[in-house]
Write a protein that holds these residues in place. Sequence first.
Motif, PDB file in Angstrom:
ATOM      1  N   GLY A   1       0.410  -1.395  -0.148  1.00 25.74           N
ATOM      2  CA  GLY A   1       0.037  -0.264   0.106  1.00 25.74           C
ATOM      3  C   GLY A   1       1.008   1.623   0.109  1.00 25.74           C
ATOM      4  O   GLY A   1       0.872   2.565  -0.788  1.00 25.74           O
ATOM      5  N   GLU A   2       2.139   1.421   1.212  1.00 27.92           N
ATOM      6  CA  GLU A   2       2.620   2.653   1.393  1.00 27.92           C
ATOM      7  C   GLU A   2       3.856   2.793  -0.203  1.00 27.92           C
ATOM      8  O   GLU A   2       3.606   3.515  -0.669  1.00 27.92           O
ATOM      9  N   ILE A   3       4.121   1.700  -1.135  1.00 32.17           N
ATOM     10  CA  ILE A   3       4.810   1.787  -2.554  1.00 32.17           C
ATOM     11  C   ILE A   3       3.777   2.145  -3.431  1.00 32.17           C
ATOM     12  O   ILE A   3       4.249   3.434  -4.240  1.00 32.17           O
ATOM     13  N   ALA A   4       2.501   2.152  -3.681  1.00 26.98           N
ATOM     14  CA  ALA A   4       1.403   2.449  -3.838  1.00 26.98           C
ATOM     15  C   ALA A   4       1.207   3.794  -4.263  1.00 26.98           C
ATOM     16  O   ALA A   4       1.146   4.228  -4.726  1.00 26.98           O
ATOM     17  N   ARG A   5       1.185   4.166  -3.126  1.00 28.27           N
ATOM     18  CA  ARG A   5       1.064   5.729  -2.346  1.00 28.27           C
ATOM     19  C   ARG A   5       2.099   6.547  -2.828  1.00 28.27           C
ATOM     20  O   ARG A   5       1.998   7.248  -3.598  1.00 28.27           O
ATOM     21  N   THR A   6       2.953   5.541  -2.559  1.00 25.82           N
ATOM     22  CA  THR A   6       4.803   6.201  -3.192  1.00 25.82           C
ATOM     23  C   THR A   6       4.434   7.138  -4.773  1.00 25.82           C
ATOM     24  O   THR A   6       4.616   7.547  -5.128  1.00 25.82           O
ATOM     25  N   LEU A   7       3.729   5.363  -5.183  1.00 28.76           N
ATOM     26  CA  LEU A   7       4.095   5.735  -7.056  1.00 28.76           C
ATOM     27  C   LEU A   7       2.545   6.783  -7.767  1.00 28.76           C
ATOM     28  O   LEU A   7       2.988   7.128  -8.097  1.00 28.76           O
ATOM     29  N   GLY A   8       1.920   7.376  -6.364  1.00 28.04           N
ATOM     30  CA  GLY A   8       0.847   8.283  -6.733  1.00 28.04           C
ATOM     31  C   GLY A   8      -0.498   7.985  -7.055  1.00 28.04           C
ATOM     32  O   GLY A   8      -1.136   8.195  -7.692  1.00 28.04           O
ATOM     33  N   PHE A   9      -0.702   6.833  -6.724  1.00 28.80           N
ATOM     34  CA  PHE A   9      -2.231   5.924  -6.760  1.00 28.80           C
ATOM     35  C   PHE A   9      -3.173   6.633  -6.136  1.00 28.80           C
ATOM     36  O   PHE A   9      -2.229   6.650  -4.725  1.00 28.80           O
ATOM     37  N   LYS A  10      -3.901   6.441  -5.917  1.00 27.48           N
ATOM     38  CA  LYS A  10      -5.092   6.914  -5.028  1.00 27.48           C
ATOM     39  C   LYS A  10      -4.895   5.546  -4.450  1.00 27.48           C
ATOM     40  O   LYS A  10      -5.301   4.048  -4.965  1.00 27.48           O
ATOM     41  N   MET A  11      -4.720   5.234  -2.640  1.00 34.15           N
ATOM     42  CA  MET A  11      -5.215   4.383  -2.096  1.00 34.15           C
ATOM     43  C   MET A  11      -5.975   5.319  -0.047  1.00 34.15           C
ATOM     44  O   MET A  11      -5.272   5.688   0.336  1.00 34.15           O
ATOM     45  N   PRO A  12      -6.606   4.245  -0.206  1.00 39.51           N
ATOM     46  CA  PRO A  12      -7.211   4.616   1.078  1.00 39.51           C
ATOM     47  C   PRO A  12      -5.998   5.075   2.227  1.00 39.51           C
ATOM     48  O   PRO A  12      -5.025   3.578   2.005  1.00 39.51           O
ATOM     49  N   GLU A  13      -6.396   5.733   3.257  1.00 39.34           N
ATOM     50  CA  GLU A  13      -5.332   6.312   3.467  1.00 39.34           C
ATOM     51  C   GLU A  13      -4.634   4.585   5.172  1.00 39.34           C
ATOM     52  O   GLU A  13      -6.200   4.194   5.628  1.00 39.34           O
ATOM     53  N   LEU A  14      -3.782   4.221   5.294  1.00 40.42           N
ATOM     54  CA  LEU A  14      -3.304   2.799   5.737  1.00 40.42           C
ATOM     55  C   LEU A  14      -3.356   3.613   7.732  1.00 40.42           C
ATOM     56  O   LEU A  14      -2.906   4.498   7.978  1.00 40.42           O
ATOM     57  N   VAL A  15      -3.578   2.975   8.588  1.00 41.91           N
ATOM     58  CA  VAL A  15      -3.661   3.529  10.192  1.00 41.91           C
ATOM     59  C   VAL A  15      -3.366   1.820  10.540  1.00 41.91           C
ATOM     60  O   VAL A  15      -3.691   1.083  10.417  1.00 41.91           O
ATOM     61  N   PHE A  16      -2.110   1.999  11.256  1.00 44.10           N
ATOM     62  CA  PHE A  16      -2.063   1.044  12.661  1.00 44.10           C
ATOM     63  C   PHE A  16      -3.422   1.131  13.739  1.00 44.10           C
ATOM     64  O   PHE A  16      -4.059   2.404  14.018  1.00 44.10           O
ATOM     65  N   VAL A  17      -3.794   0.006  14.155  1.00 48.15           N
ATOM     66  CA  VAL A  17      -4.839   0.338  15.123  1.00 48.15           C
ATOM     67  C   VAL A  17      -4.407  -0.857  16.441  1.00 48.15           C
ATOM     68  O   VAL A  17      -4.665  -1.968  16.256  1.00 48.15           O
ATOM     69  N   ASN A  18      -4.546  -0.262  17.397  1.00 55.33           N
ATOM     70  CA  ASN A  18      -5.122  -1.827  18.692  1.00 55.33           C
ATOM     71  C   ASN A  18      -6.016  -1.814  18.883  1.00 55.33           C
ATOM     72  O   ASN A  18      -7.494  -0.708  18.399  1.00 55.33           O
ATOM     73  N   LEU A  19      -6.328  -3.409  19.338  1.00 53.33           N
ATOM     74  CA  LEU A  19      -7.574  -4.092  19.596  1.00 53.33           C
ATOM     75  C   LEU A  19      -7.030  -3.746  21.171  1.00 53.33           C
ATOM     76  O   LEU A  19      -6.693  -5.127  21.288  1.00 53.33           O
ATOM     77  N   ASP A  20      -7.823  -4.031  22.097  1.00 51.73           N
ATOM     78  CA  ASP A  20      -8.098  -4.518  23.015  1.00 51.73           C
ATOM     79  C   ASP A  20      -8.980  -5.664  23.540  1.00 51.73           C
ATOM     80  O   ASP A  20      -9.759  -5.850  22.372  1.00 51.73           O
ATOM     81  N   GLU A  21      -7.950  -6.358  24.419  1.00 50.69           N
ATOM     82  CA  GLU A  21      -8.808  -7.843  25.014  1.00 50.69           C
ATOM     83  C   GLU A  21      -9.839  -8.092  25.045  1.00 50.69           C
ATOM     84  O   GLU A  21     -10.768  -8.454  24.785  1.00 50.69           O
ATOM     85  N   ALA A  22     -10.396  -7.137  25.125  1.00 50.89           N
ATOM     86  CA  ALA A  22     -11.980  -6.888  25.688  1.00 50.89           C
ATOM     87  C   ALA A  22     -12.955  -7.140  24.834  1.00 50.89           C
ATOM     88  O   ALA A  22     -14.333  -6.930  24.652  1.00 50.89           O
ATOM     89  N   PHE A  23     -12.990  -6.884  23.926  1.00 49.35           N
ATOM     90  CA  PHE A  23     -13.550  -6.468  22.398  1.00 49.35           C
ATOM     91  C   PHE A  23     -13.855  -8.142  22.062  1.00 49.35           C
ATOM     92  O   PHE A  23     -15.165  -8.243  21.556  1.00 49.35           O
ATOM     93  N   GLY A  24     -13.216  -9.176  22.526  1.00 51.31           N
ATOM     94  CA  GLY A  24     -13.338 -10.428  21.495  1.00 51.31           C
ATOM     95  C   GLY A  24     -14.692 -11.312  23.041  1.00 51.31           C
ATOM     96  O   GLY A  24     -15.152 -12.059  22.172  1.00 51.31           O
ATOM     97  N   ARG A  25     -15.087 -10.578  23.822  1.00 44.18           N
ATOM     98  CA  ARG A  25     -15.643 -11.323  25.076  1.00 44.18           C
ATOM     99  C   ARG A  25     -17.427 -11.769  24.888  1.00 44.18           C
ATOM    100  O   ARG A  25     -18.114 -11.946  25.283  1.00 44.18           O
ATOM    101  N   THR A  26     -17.887 -10.059  24.423  1.00 43.93           N
ATOM    102  CA  THR A  26     -19.235  -9.653  24.193  1.00 43.93           C
ATOM    103  C   THR A  26     -19.460 -10.606  22.337  1.00 43.93           C
ATOM    104  O   THR A  26     -21.009 -10.561  21.808  1.00 43.93           O
ATOM    105  N   GLU A  27     -18.503 -10.763  21.718  1.00 46.23           N
ATOM    106  CA  GLU A  27     -18.960 -10.864  20.363  1.00 46.23           C
ATOM    107  C   GLU A  27     -19.788 -12.547  21.013  1.00 46.23           C
ATOM    108  O   GLU A  27     -19.064 -13.543  21.055  1.00 46.23           O
TER     109      GLU A  27
END
Length: 264
Positions: free
Chosen positions: A59-85
């Motif tokens: 994705g970042e190579i594509a962005r560097t080359l000028g392609f339209k790419m949705p923004e990439l972000v790092f995402v933290n996922l807390d352990e509490a999220f799996g408990r109620t699924e």
Amino acid sequence: MAYIPPQLRTVNVTRYVTPLREGGSLPAIAEADDGFLYVLKFRGAGQGPKALIAELIGGEIARTLGFKMPELVFVNLDEAFGRTEADEEIQDLLKFSVGLNLALHYLQGAITFDPTVTFVEPKLASQIVWLDALLTNVDRTARNTNMLMWHKELWLIDHGAALYFHHSMDNWEEQSLRPFVQIKDHVLLRKAEFLDEVDAEFKAILTPEVINTIVSIVPDEWLTDRSFETEDDQRQVYAQFLNKRLSNSNIFVTEAKNARSQLI
């Protein structure tokens, strides 16, 4: 144009919205603490963190080359999220994905690219084919284009299937010189008339410094291959693979041109 090094933001998941079951790795739409929706790719999915590495580097190579790419972000996922699924499959996915994941900004209202409906200029088609040949991206076919139309513009998504050499890195140098025969199935290959021109233009942009900088942002916790002494050793192989492939781009460009000649 001056090179701007990637600076990914880090967000925290606040709400799991819905799974995207058409994806083999079961990505999901999720809301983060910045108020935006993202397509979340999980480190606990089938291919593990290597799919996130490919997504990030590709994705970042594509962005560097000028392609339209949705923004990439790092995402933290807390352990509490799996408990109620309620769904056990999703519950396990969330449990095994606690920590740092990757996401793409959700393009609300975007539609899947349809090659029978949307005309793509030969130069742009050549650029996308070249990118995927470099990255050994097997996932840009008519069956699964991994491109979106959003506000009448073509956007690239989903590079998680690229860089498949990293599933067996012992012979990375040999793999870097392979021509990528799967380019014959690329959805835009027939229109890729300007591969030599694009090759010269893109190689001038993707200098070793640029490649090394992009690879340097891969987080330590995704670099789990224990055959390497350190995370930096593993990063170095990604950079060496890409730089060697760029130095010998005539191999994959010739393969793409030969495959295209069979279509026209």
